[in-house]
Design a protein around this motif. Structure first.
Motif, PDB file in Angstrom:
ATOM      1  N   ALA A  94      -0.465   3.448 -12.051  1.00 27.51           N
ATOM      2  CA  ALA A  94      -1.164   3.311 -10.762  1.00 27.51           C
ATOM      3  C   ALA A  94      -2.296   4.318 -10.660  1.00 27.51           C
ATOM      4  CB  ALA A  94      -0.188   3.518  -9.619  1.00 27.51           C
ATOM      5  N   GLU A  95      -3.402   3.865 -10.093  1.00 28.13           N
ATOM      6  CA  GLU A  95      -4.495   4.769  -9.728  1.00 28.13           C
ATOM      7  C   GLU A  95      -4.618   4.705  -8.210  1.00 28.13           C
ATOM      8  OE1 GLU A  95      -6.705   6.914 -11.027  1.00 28.13           O
ATOM      9  OE2 GLU A  95      -5.884   6.877 -13.064  1.00 28.13           O
ATOM     10  N   ILE A  96      -4.194   5.785  -7.575  1.00 32.57           N
ATOM     11  CA  ILE A  96      -4.044   5.794  -6.120  1.00 32.57           C
ATOM     12  C   ILE A  96      -5.136   6.618  -5.458  1.00 32.57           C
ATOM     13  CG2 ILE A  96      -2.525   6.519  -4.230  1.00 32.57           C
ATOM     14  CD1 ILE A  96      -0.159   5.989  -6.073  1.00 32.57           C
ATOM     15  N   TYR A  97      -5.715   6.067  -4.397  1.00 31.36           N
ATOM     16  CA  TYR A  97      -6.719   6.801  -3.631  1.00 31.36           C
ATOM     17  C   TYR A  97      -6.004   7.829  -2.763  1.00 31.36           C
ATOM     18  CZ  TYR A  97     -10.957   7.712  -0.970  1.00 31.36           C
ATOM     19  OH  TYR A  97     -12.051   8.314  -0.414  1.00 31.36           O
ATOM     20  N   ALA A  98      -5.994   9.061  -3.195  1.00 33.35           N
ATOM     21  CA  ALA A  98      -5.323  10.118  -2.432  1.00 33.35           C
ATOM     22  C   ALA A  98      -6.158  11.391  -2.513  1.00 33.35           C
ATOM     23  CB  ALA A  98      -3.915  10.356  -2.970  1.00 33.35           C
ATOM     24  N   PRO A  99      -7.013  11.618  -1.511  1.00 34.54           N
ATOM     25  CA  PRO A  99      -7.878  12.800  -1.533  1.00 34.54           C
ATOM     26  C   PRO A  99      -7.115  14.096  -1.267  1.00 34.54           C
ATOM     27  CG  PRO A  99      -8.264  11.527   0.464  1.00 34.54           C
ATOM     28  CD  PRO A  99      -7.323  10.732  -0.370  1.00 34.54           C
ATOM     29  N   PHE A 100      -5.868  13.954  -0.801  1.00 31.77           N
ATOM     30  CA  PHE A 100      -5.026  15.120  -0.572  1.00 31.77           C
ATOM     31  C   PHE A 100      -3.655  14.842  -1.183  1.00 31.77           C
ATOM     32  CE2 PHE A 100      -8.200  14.798   2.688  1.00 31.77           C
ATOM     33  CZ  PHE A 100      -8.824  16.035   2.579  1.00 31.77           C
ATOM     34  N   THR A 101      -2.962  15.887  -1.595  1.00 31.39           N
ATOM     35  CA  THR A 101      -1.665  15.715  -2.252  1.00 31.39           C
ATOM     36  C   THR A 101      -0.703  14.942  -1.362  1.00 31.39           C
ATOM     37  OG1 THR A 101      -1.029  17.877  -1.383  1.00 31.39           O
ATOM     38  CG2 THR A 101      -1.850  17.822  -3.642  1.00 31.39           C
ATOM     39  N   SER A 102      -0.721  15.270  -0.064  1.00 27.90           N
ATOM     40  CA  SER A 102       0.192  14.636   0.886  1.00 27.90           C
ATOM     41  C   SER A 102      -0.085  13.134   1.012  1.00 27.90           C
ATOM     42  CB  SER A 102       0.050  15.309   2.250  1.00 27.90           C
ATOM     43  OG  SER A 102      -1.321  15.496   2.563  1.00 27.90           O
ATOM     44  N   THR A 103      -1.353  12.756   0.864  1.00 34.11           N
ATOM     45  CA  THR A 103      -1.717  11.340   0.968  1.00 34.11           C
ATOM     46  C   THR A 103      -1.022  10.547  -0.134  1.00 34.11           C
ATOM     47  OG1 THR A 103      -3.900  12.200   1.560  1.00 34.11           O
ATOM     48  CG2 THR A 103      -3.695   9.818   1.353  1.00 34.11           C
ATOM     49  N   GLU A 104      -0.952  11.134  -1.330  1.00 26.47           N
ATOM     50  CA  GLU A 104      -0.316  10.431  -2.440  1.00 26.47           C
ATOM     51  C   GLU A 104       1.184  10.261  -2.199  1.00 26.47           C
ATOM     52  OE1 GLU A 104      -1.147  11.510  -6.723  1.00 26.47           O
ATOM     53  OE2 GLU A 104       1.045  11.384  -6.796  1.00 26.47           O
ATOM     54  N   LEU A 105       1.823  11.268  -1.591  1.00 21.39           N
ATOM     55  CA  LEU A 105       3.269  11.175  -1.347  1.00 21.39           C
ATOM     56  C   LEU A 105       3.588   9.969  -0.468  1.00 21.39           C
ATOM     57  CD1 LEU A 105       4.096  14.970  -0.825  1.00 21.39           C
ATOM     58  CD2 LEU A 105       4.662  13.547  -2.805  1.00 21.39           C
ATOM     59  N   ALA A 106       2.803   9.764   0.585  1.00 21.94           N
ATOM     60  CA  ALA A 106       3.035   8.598   1.452  1.00 21.94           C
ATOM     61  C   ALA A 106       2.669   7.306   0.718  1.00 21.94           C
ATOM     62  CB  ALA A 106       2.216   8.731   2.730  1.00 21.94           C
ATOM     63  N   ALA A 107       1.641   7.382  -0.129  1.00 19.14           N
ATOM     64  CA  ALA A 107       1.145   6.166  -0.793  1.00 19.14           C
ATOM     65  C   ALA A 107       2.147   5.609  -1.804  1.00 19.14           C
ATOM     66  CB  ALA A 107      -0.190   6.451  -1.470  1.00 19.14           C
ATOM     67  N   VAL A 108       2.769   6.469  -2.608  1.00 22.00           N
ATOM     68  CA  VAL A 108       3.703   5.941  -3.611  1.00 22.00           C
ATOM     69  C   VAL A 108       4.895   5.250  -2.946  1.00 22.00           C
ATOM     70  CG1 VAL A 108       3.082   7.469  -5.533  1.00 22.00           C
ATOM     71  CG2 VAL A 108       4.842   8.203  -3.916  1.00 22.00           C
ATOM     72  N   GLU A 109       5.240   5.726  -1.749  1.00 20.49           N
ATOM     73  CA  GLU A 109       6.328   5.070  -0.996  1.00 20.49           C
ATOM     74  C   GLU A 109       5.862   3.708  -0.492  1.00 20.49           C
ATOM     75  OE1 GLU A 109       7.329   7.983   1.988  1.00 20.49           O
ATOM     76  OE2 GLU A 109       7.925   9.451   0.478  1.00 20.49           O
ATOM     77  N   ALA A 110       4.651   3.670   0.061  1.00 19.25           N
ATOM     78  CA  ALA A 110       4.112   2.411   0.597  1.00 19.25           C
ATOM     79  C   ALA A 110       3.923   1.380  -0.519  1.00 19.25           C
ATOM     80  CB  ALA A 110       2.793   2.675   1.304  1.00 19.25           C
ATOM     81  N   LEU A 111       3.619   1.863  -1.714  1.00 18.83           N
ATOM     82  CA  LEU A 111       3.414   0.955  -2.841  1.00 18.83           C
ATOM     83  C   LEU A 111       4.735   0.472  -3.446  1.00 18.83           C
ATOM     84  CD1 LEU A 111       0.421   2.786  -4.560  1.00 18.83           C
ATOM     85  CD2 LEU A 111       0.346   0.492  -3.556  1.00 18.83           C
ATOM     86  N   GLY A 112       5.842   0.973  -2.907  1.00 15.94           N
ATOM     87  CA  GLY A 112       7.150   0.516  -3.363  1.00 15.94           C
ATOM     88  C   GLY A 112       7.617   1.168  -4.661  1.00 15.94           C
ATOM     89  N   PHE A 113       7.013   2.316  -5.001  1.00 16.08           N
ATOM     90  CA  PHE A 113       7.417   3.013  -6.237  1.00 16.08           C
ATOM     91  C   PHE A 113       8.689   3.823  -6.010  1.00 16.08           C
ATOM     92  CE2 PHE A 113       2.703   3.252  -7.714  1.00 16.08           C
ATOM     93  CZ  PHE A 113       2.690   1.870  -7.822  1.00 16.08           C
ATOM     94  N   CYS A 114       8.997   4.092  -4.746  1.00  9.89           N
ATOM     95  CA  CYS A 114      10.245   4.764  -4.391  1.00  9.89           C
ATOM     96  C   CYS A 114      10.513   4.441  -2.924  1.00  9.89           C
ATOM     97  CB  CYS A 114      10.162   6.273  -4.620  1.00  9.89           C
ATOM     98  SG  CYS A 114       8.924   7.112  -3.633  1.00  9.89           S
ATOM     99  N   GLU A 115      11.692   4.813  -2.449  1.00  6.27           N
ATOM    100  CA  GLU A 115      12.027   4.565  -1.046  1.00  6.27           C
ATOM    101  C   GLU A 115      11.216   5.508  -0.163  1.00  6.27           C
ATOM    102  OE1 GLU A 115      14.030   2.001  -0.142  1.00  6.27           O
ATOM    103  OE2 GLU A 115      13.948   1.626  -2.309  1.00  6.27           O
ATOM    104  N   LYS A 116      11.100   5.149   1.105  1.00  2.00           N
ATOM    105  CA  LYS A 116      10.420   6.026   2.061  1.00  2.00           C
ATOM    106  C   LYS A 116      11.123   7.380   2.111  1.00  2.00           C
ATOM    107  CE  LYS A 116       8.083   2.926   5.266  1.00  2.00           C
ATOM    108  NZ  LYS A 116       8.083   2.319   6.609  1.00  2.00           N
ATOM    109  N   GLY A 117      10.354   8.432   2.010  1.00  2.00           N
ATOM    110  CA  GLY A 117      10.910   9.776   2.102  1.00  2.00           C
ATOM    111  C   GLY A 117      11.362  10.347   0.776  1.00  2.00           C
ATOM    112  N   GLU A 118      11.285   9.542  -0.285  1.00  2.92           N
ATOM    113  CA  GLU A 118      11.793  10.029  -1.581  1.00  2.92           C
ATOM    114  C   GLU A 118      10.702  10.457  -2.557  1.00  2.92           C
ATOM    115  OE1 GLU A 118      14.586   7.298  -3.228  1.00  2.92           O
ATOM    116  OE2 GLU A 118      16.077   7.754  -1.691  1.00  2.92           O
ATOM    117  N   SER A 119       9.448  10.422  -2.109  1.00  5.95           N
ATOM    118  CA  SER A 119       8.363  10.756  -3.035  1.00  5.95           C
ATOM    119  C   SER A 119       8.441  12.209  -3.513  1.00  5.95           C
ATOM    120  CB  SER A 119       7.004  10.489  -2.383  1.00  5.95           C
ATOM    121  OG  SER A 119       6.891  11.198  -1.167  1.00  5.95           O
ATOM    122  N   GLY A 120       8.890  13.102  -2.644  1.00  2.00           N
ATOM    123  CA  GLY A 120       9.013  14.505  -3.039  1.00  2.00           C
ATOM    124  C   GLY A 120       9.999  14.666  -4.180  1.00  2.00           C
TER     125      GLY A 120
END
Lengths: 393, 154
Positions: free
Chosen positions: A288-314
């Motif tokens: 995946a190439e994710i548009y995340a200008p901040f580290t926190s943006t990527e954490l929410a994005a991988v969850e939204a993209l279904g790569f992990c459950e909500k809250g589990e990106s950390g």
């Protein structure tokens, strides 16, 4: 049915400034590289989609006027697309619509960014907020993302350490990307000890301001067949979704459309996956190439993209799932955290995902990529684009 | 031929006189004249939109009813800014989205009267869920900066 694929890609090296070229000349550099990559010429381009975000960042209104002739646009239809950070994703989709309409067989999607010529980026980005209710409260592109980050931390127990892991991985990946702007190794401690910009976002949680260009050539299956081209990144699915303008509307505790989560991205991704025939993104998306200008943006994005459950990106970052040798590598290019030429950042995501599918990503190549996903995100986490690229269709 | 590259310095200085519009004018006049915060209720989903808008983006209908909301509320998101941005206030300053009692959406404004010099100490007090009150400026002009938030009894 018409199918569309990416046949050529051009990127310049992303840097702080380019004083040897103007905006159009910069876009022309990427265009020429893309044409050579595809093995076609300027005259083969039937239409141009120009990817250009905020005029004020360039210091020129309608700056596409200055650029389209440099990319071979004269005597051809040209459309300029501006959707903030999502610009490049929407520009690619516009190029795709040209092909799918049946009216065009080969479209150039190209843009350039020279935001290094102003020191006022964040005061310009304050102007994306309305003059009546919000602008005077000093919101800009950094602190608007802090609001998302702080809600994610509160809702899921995400920490600054998790954010730091994203930065460390991105910086490490960028070392192998010849186009990346920031090239240096950093540690978790470096990130955690870097100065606070807009809490919880610190310096190394932030992207740089980059200058550079990107060009992507989109062609119809008919054109591709005629060209005899083999290495194609087929556009197998797209999705796009718009959220409300006011971030406060996503803080109503209804549990729906929470600003902690990238709900717009989730909806866009579902549409794109469905179109691409992907039922389990965890298994079927290879990179995946994710548009995340901040580290926190990527954490929410991988969850939204279904790569992990909500809250589990950390936790997934702790496990290294998104590392180059992990189950689902994220941002092998180093991502937006190491290069952010706003006008083309989302287009670079598409370009990098396409390179992965084509097997042309060099040292940052992930093995055996069949499906790759690229995202774009613009406004105050408002506009989202998702593009799925596949080896076959 | 010299290879020296030259530069052209330019500056944008553009003035606007933005119309607040009918809805925001009522909202700002209530703040200025009566120290009241008014939201607009959607007749379909019943949400009280703050800041007020003339339509509900979810139900696609016009909002018609003005609703007075509370002058206290709960922090829903915040940031503390420590960086100086050109043309923006001198740091440090805190910005918070607050869900005022009776409103369905959070409204952003500055969070004042809290020491921000030590981040960790500030974070002991500024939290999502913390209660705040609306404080009005003495001389109000009919702008969003006519009021700000302050933490309640900490």
């Amino acid at each position: 049915m018409i199918q569309a694929g990416i046949i050529g890609i051009g990127q310049t090296r992303f840097v702080t400034r380019r004083d040897d070229v103007n905006l159009g000349e910069l876009a022309r550099e990427a265009t020429i590289i893309a044409l050579e990559d595809a093995g076609i010429e300027f005259r083969d381009i039937e239409a141009v989609v120009f990817s250009l975000a905020l005029d004020a960042l360039e210091g020129m209104e309608n700056a596409e006027r200055w650029c389209v002739e440099a990319v071979g646009g004269c005597k051809k239809p040209c459309i300029r697309v501006h959707m903030g950070g999502a610009t490049g994703g929407s520009a690619l989709h516009t190029g795709l619509f040209h092909i799918l309409s049946g009216l065009f067989n080969c479209v150039l999607v190209v843009g350039a960014e020279k935001m290094g010529e102003t020191q006022d980026a964040q005061s310009i980005l304050n102007l994306i907020f309305d003059p009546v209710y919000e602008r005077e409260v000093a919101i800009n592109a950094i602190n608007m993302c802090s609001f998302q980050a702080i809600r994610h931390m509160r809702k899921y127990g995400t920490t600054e350490y998790h954010m730091a892991l994203v930065a460390v991985r991105s910086y490490k990946n960028a070392l192998k990307n010849p186009y990346a702007h920031i090239k240096k190794e950093i540690t978790v401690e470096d990130v955690l000890n870097s100065r606070v910009i807009c809490y919880p976002i610190k310096l190394y949680d932030c992207c740089p301001r980059s200058t550079g260009a990107c060009a992507v050539l989109v062609a119809s299956s008919r054109f591709i067949k005629k060209l005899g081209k083999k290495r194609i990144a087929w556009i197998s699915g797209i999705g796009s979704c718009t959220n409300s303008y006011f971030m406060g509307d996503r803080m109503d505790n209804s549990g729906l459309n929470d600003h902690a989560d990238a709900e717009g991205l989730l909806i866009a991704a579902k549409k794109a996956y469905k179109m691409a025939g992907i039922s389990d993104p965890k298994k079927e998306i290879d990179v995946a190439e994710i548009y995340a200008p901040f580290t926190s943006t990527e954490l929410a994005a991988v969850e939204a993209l279904g790569f992990c459950e909500k809250g589990e990106s950390g936790i997934c970052n702790e496990k290294g799932i998104f590392d180059m040798d992990g189950k689902l590598p994220v941002n092998p290019s180093g991502g937006v955290l190491t290069s952010n030429p706003i006008s083309v950042t989302a287009l670079v995501r598409v370009a990098e995902a396409a390179l992965q599918v084509m097997g042309k990503a060099g040292e940052r190549q992930v093995k055996g990529v069949k499906n790759a996903v690229a995202t774009g995100e613009g406004g105050s986490l408002q506009f989202y684009t998702v593009t799925v690229l596949s080896k076959g269709i | 031929m010299s290879k020296e590259l030259l530069f052209i310095s330019q500056h944008w200085n553009i003035e606007f006189n933005h119309a607040a519009g009918e809805t925001a004018s009522v909202f700002f006049r209530a703040i200025k004249e009566r120290k009241e915060i008014l939201g607009r209720r959607c007749p379909a989903c019943k949400r009280v939109l703050l800041p007020p808008r003339s339509f509900c983006e979810r139900c696609f209908v016009d909002t018609l009813e003005w609703v007075k909301v509370g002058k206290e509320g709960t922090i829903e998101a915040f940031t503390i800014v420590y960086e100086q941005f050109r043309g923006l206030p001198k740091p440090p300053y805190a910005i918070a989205y607050v869900l005022l009692d009776g409103a369905s959406t959070a409204m952003v404004n500055f969070l004042k009267k809290v020491d921000l010099n030590n981040l960790q100490e500030a974070l002991e007090r500024i939290k999502i869920g913390a209660r705040v009150k609306v404080v009005f400026k003495r001389k109000r002009r009919g702008r969003i900066t006519d009021f700000w938030y302050e933490l309640l009894h900490t």
